[in-house]
Scaffold this active site. Structure first.
Site, PDB file in Angstrom:
ATOM      1  N   ASN A  13       0.854  -1.189   0.000  1.00 30.39           N
ATOM      2  CA  ASN A  13       0.000   0.000   0.000  1.00 30.39           C
ATOM      3  C   ASN A  13       0.891   1.239   0.000  1.00 30.39           C
ATOM      4  O   ASN A  13       1.464   1.599   1.022  1.00 30.39           O
ATOM      5  CB  ASN A  13      -0.910  -0.018   1.235  1.00 30.39           C
ATOM      6  CG  ASN A  13      -1.809   1.205   1.308  1.00 30.39           C
ATOM      7  OD1 ASN A  13      -1.977   1.936   0.335  1.00 30.39           O
ATOM      8  ND2 ASN A  13      -2.406   1.439   2.470  1.00 30.39           N
ATOM      9  N   TRP A  14       0.990   1.890  -1.148  1.00 32.11           N
ATOM     10  CA  TRP A  14       1.870   3.050  -1.283  1.00 32.11           C
ATOM     11  C   TRP A  14       1.318   4.300  -0.605  1.00 32.11           C
ATOM     12  O   TRP A  14       2.037   5.286  -0.452  1.00 32.11           O
ATOM     13  CB  TRP A  14       2.108   3.356  -2.756  1.00 32.11           C
ATOM     14  CG  TRP A  14       2.952   2.353  -3.478  1.00 32.11           C
ATOM     15  CD1 TRP A  14       3.490   1.198  -2.972  1.00 32.11           C
ATOM     16  CD2 TRP A  14       3.357   2.421  -4.851  1.00 32.11           C
ATOM     17  NE1 TRP A  14       4.202   0.548  -3.946  1.00 32.11           N
ATOM     18  CE2 TRP A  14       4.140   1.271  -5.111  1.00 32.11           C
ATOM     19  CE3 TRP A  14       3.130   3.334  -5.874  1.00 32.11           C
ATOM     20  CZ2 TRP A  14       4.701   1.026  -6.363  1.00 32.11           C
ATOM     21  CZ3 TRP A  14       3.685   3.090  -7.122  1.00 32.11           C
ATOM     22  CH2 TRP A  14       4.470   1.950  -7.360  1.00 32.11           C
ATOM     23  N   HIS A 106      -9.537   0.867   5.315  1.00 34.84           N
ATOM     24  CA  HIS A 106      -8.250   1.157   5.950  1.00 34.84           C
ATOM     25  C   HIS A 106      -8.450   2.169   7.071  1.00 34.84           C
ATOM     26  O   HIS A 106      -9.269   3.080   6.970  1.00 34.84           O
ATOM     27  CB  HIS A 106      -7.256   1.690   4.916  1.00 34.84           C
ATOM     28  CG  HIS A 106      -5.847   1.716   5.408  1.00 34.84           C
ATOM     29  ND1 HIS A 106      -5.384   2.710   6.245  1.00 34.84           N
ATOM     30  CD2 HIS A 106      -4.798   0.864   5.207  1.00 34.84           C
ATOM     31  CE1 HIS A 106      -4.110   2.469   6.525  1.00 34.84           C
ATOM     32  NE2 HIS A 106      -3.732   1.361   5.919  1.00 34.84           N
ATOM     33  N   GLU A 179      -5.132  -4.852  10.813  1.00 39.98           N
ATOM     34  CA  GLU A 179      -4.125  -3.801  10.992  1.00 39.98           C
ATOM     35  C   GLU A 179      -4.346  -3.122  12.339  1.00 39.98           C
ATOM     36  O   GLU A 179      -5.202  -2.245  12.457  1.00 39.98           O
ATOM     37  CB  GLU A 179      -4.189  -2.797   9.845  1.00 39.98           C
ATOM     38  CG  GLU A 179      -5.597  -2.389   9.408  1.00 39.98           C
ATOM     39  CD  GLU A 179      -5.629  -1.067   8.672  1.00 39.98           C
ATOM     40  OE1 GLU A 179      -4.603  -0.663   8.119  1.00 39.98           O
ATOM     41  OE2 GLU A 179      -6.692  -0.425   8.686  1.00 39.98           O
ATOM     42  N   SER A 223       3.254  -2.181  10.303  1.00 40.11           N
ATOM     43  CA  SER A 223       4.719  -2.037  10.272  1.00 40.11           C
ATOM     44  C   SER A 223       5.415  -3.350   9.928  1.00 40.11           C
ATOM     45  O   SER A 223       6.372  -3.757  10.585  1.00 40.11           O
ATOM     46  CB  SER A 223       5.233  -1.480  11.600  1.00 40.11           C
ATOM     47  OG  SER A 223       4.772  -0.157  11.806  1.00 40.11           O
ATOM     48  N   GLY A 245       5.036   1.352   4.516  1.00 39.88           N
ATOM     49  CA  GLY A 245       6.290   2.016   4.175  1.00 39.88           C
ATOM     50  C   GLY A 245       7.319   1.123   3.519  1.00 39.88           C
ATOM     51  O   GLY A 245       8.040   1.556   2.606  1.00 39.88           O
TER      52      GLY A 245
END
EC number: 5.3.1.1
Length: 264
Positions: A13-14, A106, A179, A223, A245
């Site tokens: 996921n950019w 999200h 998440e 993360s 990231g």
């Protein structure tokens, strides 16, 4: 019930990154890694979720990759079809551009942009009815975890969408991404033991909702890095990763894909 026989997914996921030149370079570097060290399609589903204006560009770049890499939309409109809805992109428009996968729910959409249960149900239903595969995100805040409400919150988020998902859609079009909100972009990660425990509860909840529950992939997103991917991938109910990231670095993203492809 373990989901260890499920083909894992790794989706990058950019978010609102990067600039076009960097995106082009990132894709080319990732393609080179796939060419040098091929990972069979059947060992891991792989996707990248660029910003909306880059979806078709990234999709075109990936056409000659050494393996299938799906292009995933980061969001979809709660409004179906076409019409006078400035700024919106419907599921039908995404499908018309051969974008077949989308993230819904999200935590950044929930927390920053106010996507509540009704909005998320509409987005989910539109995407499913258009024939898209949805990666539906759930997760608890740090406060909810500290108050002992994590499992209740996460399972309720899944139960909330059950009325708009058919048995066939559960079987063929839904992926869940857990998440923990407190671990997103913070560098903190749930321990593999904690993540597995929550994934096992999610699996249990899915099995109560649908006969397809044992076959639905449950991804971990919090993360995820090359350094912790192998340990996370070893957990029986963690069927992949939603990577933030670390997906902006081709080598790191490839290592995460490799970890999950080799784990199952």
């Amino acid at each position: 019930m373990s989901g260890s026989t499920i083909t894992p997914w790794v989706v990058g996921n950019w978010k609102m990154n990067p600039m076009r030149a960097n995106a082009n370079q990132l894709i080319e570097e990732f393609k080179q890694l796939l060419q040098q060290n091929q990972i069979a399609d059947e060992n891991c589903h792989v996707g990248v979720a660029p910003v909306s204006i880059a979806l078709t560009t990234v999709q075109a770049q990936l056409q000659d990759a050494a393996r299938t890499v799906y292009t995933v939309a980061q969001d979809v409109s709660r409004v179906a079809g076409t019409g006078a809805y400035t700024g919106e992109v419907s599921a039908e428009l995404l499908k018309d551009s051969q974008i077949n996968f989308v993230l819904v729910g999200h935590s950044e959409r929930r927390d920053i942009f106010g996507d509540n249960v009704e909005i998320l149900k509409a987005k989910l239903q539109n995407a499913l009815n258009a024939g898209m595969t949805v990666i539906y995100c759930v997760g608890e805040s740090l406060e909810q975890r500290e108050q002992g409400q994590a499992e209740q919150v996460v399972l309720q988020q899944i139960c909330d969408i059950a009325p708009v998902v058919t048995a066939e859609q559960w079987q063929n079009q839904v992926v869940i991404a857990y998440e923990p909100i407190w671990a997103i972009g913070t560098g903190k990660t749930a321990s593999p033991q904690d993540a597995q425990a929550m994934h096992a509860k999610i699996r249990e909840g899915l099995c109560q909702l649908t006969p397809a529950g044992s076959n639905i992939a449950i991804l971990y997103g919090g993360s995820v890095k090359a350094e912790n991917a192998v340990e996370l991938a070893a957990c029986p109910d963690i069927n992949g990763a939603l990577v933030g990231g670390a997906s902006l670095n081709a080598a790191s993203f490839y290592q995460i894909v490799q970890a999950f492809a080799q784990s199952k």
